[in-house]
Scaffold this motif. Structure first.
Motif, PDB file in Angstrom:
ATOM      1  N   ASN A 165     -42.613   5.489  60.300  1.00  0.00           N
ATOM      2  CA  ASN A 165     -44.061   5.096  61.058  1.00  0.00           C
ATOM      3  C   ASN A 165     -45.074   5.027  60.172  1.00  0.00           C
ATOM      4  OD1 ASN A 165     -42.628   4.225  63.414  1.00  0.00           O
ATOM      5  ND2 ASN A 165     -42.531   6.384  63.804  1.00  0.00           N
ATOM      6  N   TYR A 166     -45.032   4.896  58.657  1.00  0.00           N
ATOM      7  CA  TYR A 166     -46.106   4.770  57.645  1.00  0.00           C
ATOM      8  C   TYR A 166     -46.635   3.644  57.770  1.00  0.00           C
ATOM      9  CZ  TYR A 166     -48.604   5.511  53.464  1.00  0.00           C
ATOM     10  OH  TYR A 166     -49.381   5.498  52.353  1.00  0.00           O
ATOM     11  N   SER A 167     -48.093   3.662  57.599  1.00  0.00           N
ATOM     12  CA  SER A 167     -48.904   2.360  57.726  1.00  0.00           C
ATOM     13  C   SER A 167     -49.642   2.479  56.279  1.00  0.00           C
ATOM     14  CB  SER A 167     -49.901   2.358  58.852  1.00  0.00           C
ATOM     15  OG  SER A 167     -49.204   2.172  59.880  1.00  0.00           O
ATOM     16  N   PRO A 168     -49.101   1.837  55.385  1.00  0.00           N
ATOM     17  CA  PRO A 168     -49.944   1.840  53.921  1.00  0.00           C
ATOM     18  C   PRO A 168     -51.470   1.152  54.115  1.00  0.00           C
ATOM     19  CG  PRO A 168     -48.260   0.169  53.929  1.00  0.00           C
ATOM     20  CD  PRO A 168     -48.083   0.835  55.037  1.00  0.00           C
ATOM     21  N   ASP A 169     -52.196   1.656  53.337  1.00  0.00           N
ATOM     22  CA  ASP A 169     -53.455   1.111  53.423  1.00  0.00           C
ATOM     23  C   ASP A 169     -53.706   0.183  52.177  1.00  0.00           C
ATOM     24  OD1 ASP A 169     -54.126   2.648  50.922  1.00  0.00           O
ATOM     25  OD2 ASP A 169     -55.243   4.079  52.094  1.00  0.00           O
ATOM     26  N   LYS A 170     -54.803  -0.662  52.190  1.00  0.00           N
ATOM     27  CA  LYS A 170     -54.815  -1.573  51.008  1.00  0.00           C
ATOM     28  C   LYS A 170     -54.696  -1.119  49.563  1.00  0.00           C
ATOM     29  CE  LYS A 170     -59.956  -1.694  50.877  1.00  0.00           C
ATOM     30  NZ  LYS A 170     -61.129  -2.310  51.126  1.00  0.00           N
ATOM     31  N   TYR A 171     -55.090   0.215  49.226  1.00  0.00           N
ATOM     32  CA  TYR A 171     -54.673   0.614  48.089  1.00  0.00           C
ATOM     33  C   TYR A 171     -53.446   0.999  47.892  1.00  0.00           C
ATOM     34  CZ  TYR A 171     -59.935   1.092  48.536  1.00  0.00           C
ATOM     35  OH  TYR A 171     -61.301   0.811  48.885  1.00  0.00           O
ATOM     36  N   ASP A 172     -52.708   1.469  48.698  1.00  0.00           N
ATOM     37  CA  ASP A 172     -51.213   1.537  48.572  1.00  0.00           C
ATOM     38  C   ASP A 172     -50.461   0.351  48.158  1.00  0.00           C
ATOM     39  OD1 ASP A 172     -51.225   4.552  49.593  1.00  0.00           O
ATOM     40  OD2 ASP A 172     -51.110   3.733  51.515  1.00  0.00           O
ATOM     41  N   ILE A 173     -50.879  -0.720  48.683  1.00  0.00           N
ATOM     42  CA  ILE A 173     -50.294  -2.099  48.611  1.00  0.00           C
ATOM     43  C   ILE A 173     -50.649  -2.580  47.192  1.00  0.00           C
ATOM     44  CG2 ILE A 173     -50.241  -4.337  49.396  1.00  0.00           C
ATOM     45  CD1 ILE A 173     -50.564  -3.281  52.269  1.00  0.00           C
ATOM     46  N   VAL A 174     -51.890  -2.292  46.836  1.00  0.00           N
ATOM     47  CA  VAL A 174     -52.450  -2.948  45.544  1.00  0.00           C
ATOM     48  C   VAL A 174     -51.780  -2.211  44.631  1.00  0.00           C
ATOM     49  CG1 VAL A 174     -54.499  -3.049  44.091  1.00  0.00           C
ATOM     50  CG2 VAL A 174     -54.623  -3.955  46.376  1.00  0.00           C
ATOM     51  N   GLY A 175     -51.925  -0.826  44.680  1.00  0.00           N
ATOM     52  CA  GLY A 175     -51.223   0.063  43.660  1.00  0.00           C
ATOM     53  C   GLY A 175     -49.820  -0.143  43.396  1.00  0.00           C
ATOM     54  N   ALA A 176     -49.185  -0.210  44.422  1.00  0.00           N
ATOM     55  CA  ALA A 176     -47.753  -0.554  44.454  1.00  0.00           C
ATOM     56  C   ALA A 176     -47.399  -1.873  43.770  1.00  0.00           C
ATOM     57  CB  ALA A 176     -47.167  -0.684  45.587  1.00  0.00           C
ATOM     58  N   LEU A 177     -48.171  -3.005  44.007  1.00  0.00           N
ATOM     59  CA  LEU A 177     -48.029  -4.105  43.402  1.00  0.00           C
ATOM     60  C   LEU A 177     -48.230  -4.183  41.725  1.00  0.00           C
ATOM     61  CD1 LEU A 177     -49.152  -6.471  46.197  1.00  0.00           C
ATOM     62  CD2 LEU A 177     -46.697  -6.174  45.217  1.00  0.00           C
ATOM     63  N   VAL A 178     -49.470  -3.553  41.691  1.00  0.00           N
ATOM     64  CA  VAL A 178     -49.846  -3.191  39.932  1.00  0.00           C
ATOM     65  C   VAL A 178     -48.765  -2.699  39.399  1.00  0.00           C
ATOM     66  CG1 VAL A 178     -51.443  -2.126  38.723  1.00  0.00           C
ATOM     67  CG2 VAL A 178     -52.235  -3.461  40.514  1.00  0.00           C
TER      68      VAL A 178
END
Length: 109
Positions: free
Chosen positions: A82-95
């Protein structure tokens, strides 16, 4: 390296490592039965085998797998924890994923 062949191998390796690690986590941190740890250990051993199916060298395979691992860990925790990534998690993962794909798939002469 054939992209269509390598990506499923990276995904399978991620499922083995993340799933295995999660089972060990549940066993040791959340009091699940001992066989969770055993299954987790077996899955982790499978990860080591699956990674060898890649055709590139160790350095590129493991560096690139790291980016896949980051993305898959976030997806796993969203599904099972039940983890909700924030925008920094998403951007960092994509980078990270973009960077490792450059390492692995860039044409070399």
């Amino acid at each position: 390296m054939d992209v269509a062949r390598s990506i499923p191998i990276f995904i399978l390796a991620g499922l083995c490592e993340i799933g295995g690690g999660y089972l060990v986590w549940l066993w040791l941190k959340e009091g699940k039965p001992w066989w969770f740890g055993l299954l987790g250990g077996l899955a982790l051993a499978c990860y080591g085998i699956v990674a060898t199916w890649q055709t590139s060298n160790f350095a590129r395979v493991y560096a690139t797998y790291g980016g896949f691992f980051i993305v898959m860990s976030i997806l796993w925790s969203m599904k099972f924890d039940n983890y909700s990534p924030d925008k920094y998690d998403i951007v960092g993962a994509l980078v990270a994923l973009l960077g490792v794909c450059i390492i692995y798939y860039a044409p070399r002469s």
